[in-house]
Design a protein around this motif. Sequence first.
Motif, mmCIF file in Angstrom:
data_model
loop_
_atom_site.group_PDB
_atom_site.id
_atom_site.type_symbol
_atom_site.label_atom_id
_atom_site.label_comp_id
_atom_site.label_asym_id
_atom_site.label_seq_id
_atom_site.Cartn_x
_atom_site.Cartn_y
_atom_site.Cartn_z
ATOM 1 N N PHE A 3 7.682 -6.377 -7.733
ATOM 2 C CA PHE A 3 8.905 -7.086 -7.360
ATOM 3 C C PHE A 3 9.674 -6.227 -6.362
ATOM 4 O O PHE A 3 9.373 -5.055 -6.182
ATOM 5 N N THR A 4 10.672 -6.838 -5.720
ATOM 6 C CA THR A 4 11.577 -6.042 -4.890
ATOM 7 C C THR A 4 12.587 -5.407 -5.829
ATOM 8 O O THR A 4 13.390 -6.108 -6.449
ATOM 9 N N SER A 5 12.517 -4.083 -5.958
ATOM 10 C CA SER A 5 13.411 -3.418 -6.898
ATOM 11 C C SER A 5 14.677 -2.978 -6.189
ATOM 12 O O SER A 5 14.632 -2.220 -5.227
ATOM 13 N N LEU A 6 15.799 -3.511 -6.662
ATOM 14 C CA LEU A 6 17.110 -3.185 -6.088
ATOM 15 C C LEU A 6 17.885 -2.367 -7.110
ATOM 16 O O LEU A 6 19.102 -2.380 -7.153
ATOM 17 N N ILE A 7 17.130 -1.671 -7.969
ATOM 18 C CA ILE A 7 17.714 -0.983 -9.121
ATOM 19 C C ILE A 7 18.365 0.337 -8.717
ATOM 20 O O ILE A 7 19.281 0.817 -9.367
ATOM 21 N N GLY A 8 17.897 0.921 -7.627
ATOM 22 C CA GLY A 8 18.509 2.174 -7.159
ATOM 23 C C GLY A 8 18.320 3.308 -8.141
ATOM 24 O O GLY A 8 17.186 3.611 -8.526
ATOM 25 N N THR A 9 19.416 3.950 -8.562
ATOM 26 C CA THR A 9 19.405 5.109 -9.473
ATOM 27 C C THR A 9 18.470 6.225 -8.985
ATOM 28 O O THR A 9 17.823 6.907 -9.765
ATOM 29 N N GLY A 10 18.384 6.363 -7.662
ATOM 30 C CA GLY A 10 17.591 7.467 -7.119
ATOM 31 C C GLY A 10 16.160 7.111 -6.773
ATOM 32 O O GLY A 10 15.389 7.980 -6.376
ATOM 33 N N TYR A 11 15.783 5.838 -6.920
ATOM 34 C CA TYR A 11 14.420 5.402 -6.556
ATOM 35 C C TYR A 11 14.550 4.225 -5.589
ATOM 36 O O TYR A 11 15.239 3.246 -5.891
ATOM 37 N N HIS A 12 13.866 4.327 -4.464
ATOM 38 C CA HIS A 12 14.072 3.361 -3.387
ATOM 39 C C HIS A 12 12.753 2.933 -2.775
ATOM 40 O O HIS A 12 11.824 3.737 -2.696
ATOM 41 N N GLY A 13 12.737 1.703 -2.298
ATOM 42 C CA GLY A 13 11.611 1.298 -1.469
ATOM 43 C C GLY A 13 11.612 2.154 -0.211
ATOM 44 O O GLY A 13 12.666 2.577 0.271
ATOM 45 N N VAL A 69 -4.374 5.564 -6.396
ATOM 46 C CA VAL A 69 -3.040 6.165 -6.251
ATOM 47 C C VAL A 69 -2.229 5.473 -5.160
ATOM 48 O O VAL A 69 -1.018 5.292 -5.298
ATOM 49 N N THR A 70 -2.869 5.086 -4.078
ATOM 50 C CA THR A 70 -2.104 4.499 -2.971
ATOM 51 C C THR A 70 -2.148 2.971 -2.960
ATOM 52 O O THR A 70 -1.731 2.354 -1.987
ATOM 53 N N TRP A 71 -2.628 2.375 -4.041
ATOM 54 C CA TRP A 71 -2.525 0.922 -4.124
ATOM 55 C C TRP A 71 -1.067 0.562 -4.439
ATOM 56 O O TRP A 71 -0.456 1.192 -5.329
ATOM 57 N N PRO A 72 -0.538 -0.482 -3.766
ATOM 58 C CA PRO A 72 0.868 -0.842 -4.015
ATOM 59 C C PRO A 72 1.141 -1.190 -5.472
ATOM 60 O O PRO A 72 2.248 -0.941 -5.964
ATOM 61 N N GLU A 73 0.160 -1.714 -6.183
ATOM 62 C CA GLU A 73 0.401 -2.091 -7.595
ATOM 63 C C GLU A 73 0.686 -0.867 -8.459
ATOM 64 O O GLU A 73 1.228 -0.990 -9.550
ATOM 65 N N PHE A 74 0.269 0.302 -8.007
ATOM 66 C CA PHE A 74 0.655 1.523 -8.712
ATOM 67 C C PHE A 74 1.814 2.223 -8.003
ATOM 68 O O PHE A 74 2.648 2.855 -8.638
ATOM 69 N N GLY A 75 1.850 2.102 -6.671
ATOM 70 C CA GLY A 75 2.825 2.873 -5.899
ATOM 71 C C GLY A 75 4.209 2.258 -5.829
ATOM 72 O O GLY A 75 5.203 2.971 -5.761
ATOM 73 N N SER A 76 4.291 0.924 -5.851
ATOM 74 C CA SER A 76 5.570 0.298 -5.488
ATOM 75 C C SER A 76 6.440 -0.096 -6.674
ATOM 76 O O SER A 76 7.405 -0.831 -6.499
ATOM 77 N N LEU A 77 6.097 0.358 -7.870
ATOM 78 C CA LEU A 77 6.916 -0.020 -9.026
ATOM 79 C C LEU A 77 8.063 0.965 -9.250
ATOM 80 O O LEU A 77 7.868 2.178 -9.186
ATOM 81 N N HIS A 78 9.224 0.384 -9.525
ATOM 82 C CA HIS A 78 10.387 1.207 -9.869
ATOM 83 C C HIS A 78 10.250 1.630 -11.341
ATOM 84 O O HIS A 78 9.846 0.824 -12.178
ATOM 85 N N PRO A 79 10.597 2.886 -11.672
ATOM 86 C CA PRO A 79 10.392 3.331 -13.056
ATOM 87 C C PRO A 79 11.228 2.562 -14.077
ATOM 88 O O PRO A 79 10.879 2.562 -15.260
#
Length: 950
Positions: free
Chosen positions: A77-87, A513-523
Amino acid sequence: MRPDSPATTFARRHIGPSPREIDAMLATVGATSLEDLIAQTVPGTIRQKSPLAFGEALSETAVIARMREIASKNQVFTSLIGTGYHGTLLPYVIQRNLLENPAWYTAYTPYQPEISQGRLEALLNFQTMICDLTGLDVANASLLDEGTAAAEAMALAQRVAKNPSTSFFIDQDVHPQTLAVIETRAEALGWSTIVGNPATELHAADVFGAIFQYPGSEGAVVDYRDAVAALHTKGAIAVFAADPLALTLLTPPGELGADIAIGSTQRFGVPMGYGGPHAAYMAVKDAHKRSMPGRLVGVSIDAKGNSAYRLALQTREQHIRREKATSNICTAQVLLAVIASMYAVYHGPEGLKWIALEVARKTALLAAGLRKLGFEIGNTSFFDTLSVAVGARQNEIVTRGLAEKLNFRLLDGKLGITLDETTTDSVLEAIWRAFGGNLRVSEVEAPASGLPAALARTSEYLTHPVFHRYRTETELLRYMRKLSDRDLALDRAMIPLGSCTMKLNATAEMMPVTWPEFGSLHPFAPLDQAAGYTEMFEDLKAKLCAVTGYDAVSLQPNSGAQGEYAGLLAIRGYHRSRGDQHRTVCLIPASAHGTNPASAHMVGMEVVVVACDAGGNVDVADLRAKAEQHSAKLAALMVTYPSTHGVFEESIREICEIVHAHGGQVYLDGANLNAQVGISRPGDYGADVSHLNLHKTFCIPHGGGGPGMGPIGVKAHLTPFLPGHPFLDGGQAPVGPVSAAPFGSSSILPISYVYILLMGGEGLQKATEVAILNANYIASRLSDSFPVLYRNHNGRVAHECIVDPRSLKNSSGVTVDDIAKRLIDYGFHAPTMSFPVAGTLMIEPTESEGKGELDRFCDAMIAIRREIAEVEAGKWPIAESPLRFAPHTVHDLVVAEWPRKYSREEGCFPEGTARVDKYWSPVSRIDNVYGDRNLVCSCPPLEEYASASK
Ligand SMILES: *Cc1c(COP(=O)(O)O)cnc(C)c1O
């Protein structure tokens, strides 16, 4: 799917020696079979009863298909959660040529600076970038994550503050996980924390320091100048947790008076990775540089007077200062720091500023649109984050957001929205739709920026030419290639570092490691979006339990030393739950890795050293005496097994029993698990908790000094005291988090998981057996040249061996440094030096090296012994020998004068080295003392580069 032929099963490709070579090597070491060798090496009393039952090993094709299936269960998803983690957008040229390039990711920590000049330069760029952005004087070459960097900053503040208070103030607008990590650390050290609004609740006289988030976690950009000044009048320290992208537009912390700045460089091109790995930074005022934790790259000179880089000051500080070390950090986040620095080289100051302005502009646009829809924005000042008052409409908006594939941050009656460089107009419009309006970007008035004018940045940054020179793909590609060519990594030669387990990191392991399904998730994305991760974590934990004999595993610690810290917190939590607050003594054998005493100190334990006997074993009589002496206060024993002396001591069960009899817990440092997988399990023979270094035994590459993962396994009674995390338990767990993210550096866990699936139980056991064979083979081949320090009663070593050239120092003057540097001329990285025994070399070949490479290494060591013999025989004094002038460089081939006693050929092409594929050290031997005396820790001016390339 095509089944593997026996010749191409992964285990056959992972394990270096062929079956025929294994037979030849068994003959050399005098064993009839691998099983015979293991029986002579590992005490029968601790042998594992049944083999690892992991089912059939998967082929590489099958494992990638399996990982695709797992990945497909993660939803991006597009994570707009912030808290120190960003797209963020990792430039492809950096992804492929750095992150996915073994020349970068298989390198070791740059303790041998001559063969690490490339990554040292990249790290110096990182330090320069951080100093410039923060406006502070000295920056280190990365910490583990923003939360732990904040905890380290608190500890540093306590060390240097003049104010004797034991309280630390935390801005209520710091990221929630940062707050939790700081509180875990403070509690263990007996310090108190005060959380509040700096404007009204900070009483400078009552604290040794304070931390402010800049910009705040909920978005406000506040001027903390007055708070900083007030702290300084009371002898307290000001720490800023600052976003490096925002600092391109905002007055830097240094100019606001900050003493320390920390933060995460994740948004400089490093994927969120469901929590990590990313590089945190720390920068300090000049006055505090000698108290700073972590590693610092500095500029020195080589033997020819040319400028050269090396680690400065506290290089291996835990090994030297042990429990007095400033922190336990060992493995850091080098690869990620290098990526972040290269992102700055790619964009330059104008590019970074443009990105920041775009983020700020879109955030202002978003705010204008939301106001148009009737919403109130909680923060009037902002950079990239808004907190929007939503009241009772929260659920409805969140639900519509999820339908738009958007994640908002849930706050009390508000929603947090953080934008980043990936935010497009269609994301803005989707956010507005979630908030119930159908606005188009073109319909919203271009608003003023949310940045307060009083905090506008006026100072320049990234003025050094390195941030201006490589703007075309061609130039950047060549720059990265040039740097990696200067370094010796596993893609060129064996790196036989004892205790560090530098083994093959197979390509198939690295791919997910560099697949977006592993890389692009916000914690902090909703757990149901991370179902693939959850499935993999559960299976990985179950497999690690099976390997270790423990009942539960925590994947949170993001390095071995963090695992030690987490394990000791578990022990402490257990004792306290039973009313045993007074159990604070930690016994540690003299042979322990320096992080052990440093970690014990971090949880407020008192270290008592246990002696080792002449055979290198824990002195059981001394252990018994010390355990008795401290019986009432005994908290734990930290013991490494097999020991760093490279032997499986026979008395390990007895050692565990003694500690238990006195009410203590056994912390077994599992960094040497590569000698045990499939053969023996710490949980079976008496240990209560261990960390496992996945970046050693389980194939995560070292990245030039990180990332790593140090999960811990525990017996059932310690399970309630595994690290919690506010995101998962609302802060209710008995022990708080040790890392910023709930599952540490999640995105590199696929590496270890794939390794286990590819090897299967049988393959893993075979790897252990061959690791032990390889070490014994080296011990056999080298024992005529150098004494092998420790062996068991059958004459066997475990997975590593210590060779001892100390007596040669008397007969020839040769030092362990001379041998290490001469090995470079032969094309090798030196073994571990001077740990655990000063003046010796600890060699760990791992199972991944074949007989050919082992022989090449042994031949080089034997040839070096012959060179030492020539010194002994008086052919030339040591100071004029090729040993002392090593490493030789191309300069030696061309200088007109050659006043040396030996020929250029003897110096540059020692016996057995190839002419065509020769690795050339780019610099001569580096003068460490000079660099520490004249400390320079940011990029030197250009003239120095010019003189070095002459
Ligand atoms: C590597 C190692 C550690 C520390 O691990 P890091 O990941 O570097 O923090 C601790 N103990 C031993 C024996 C080690 O070899």
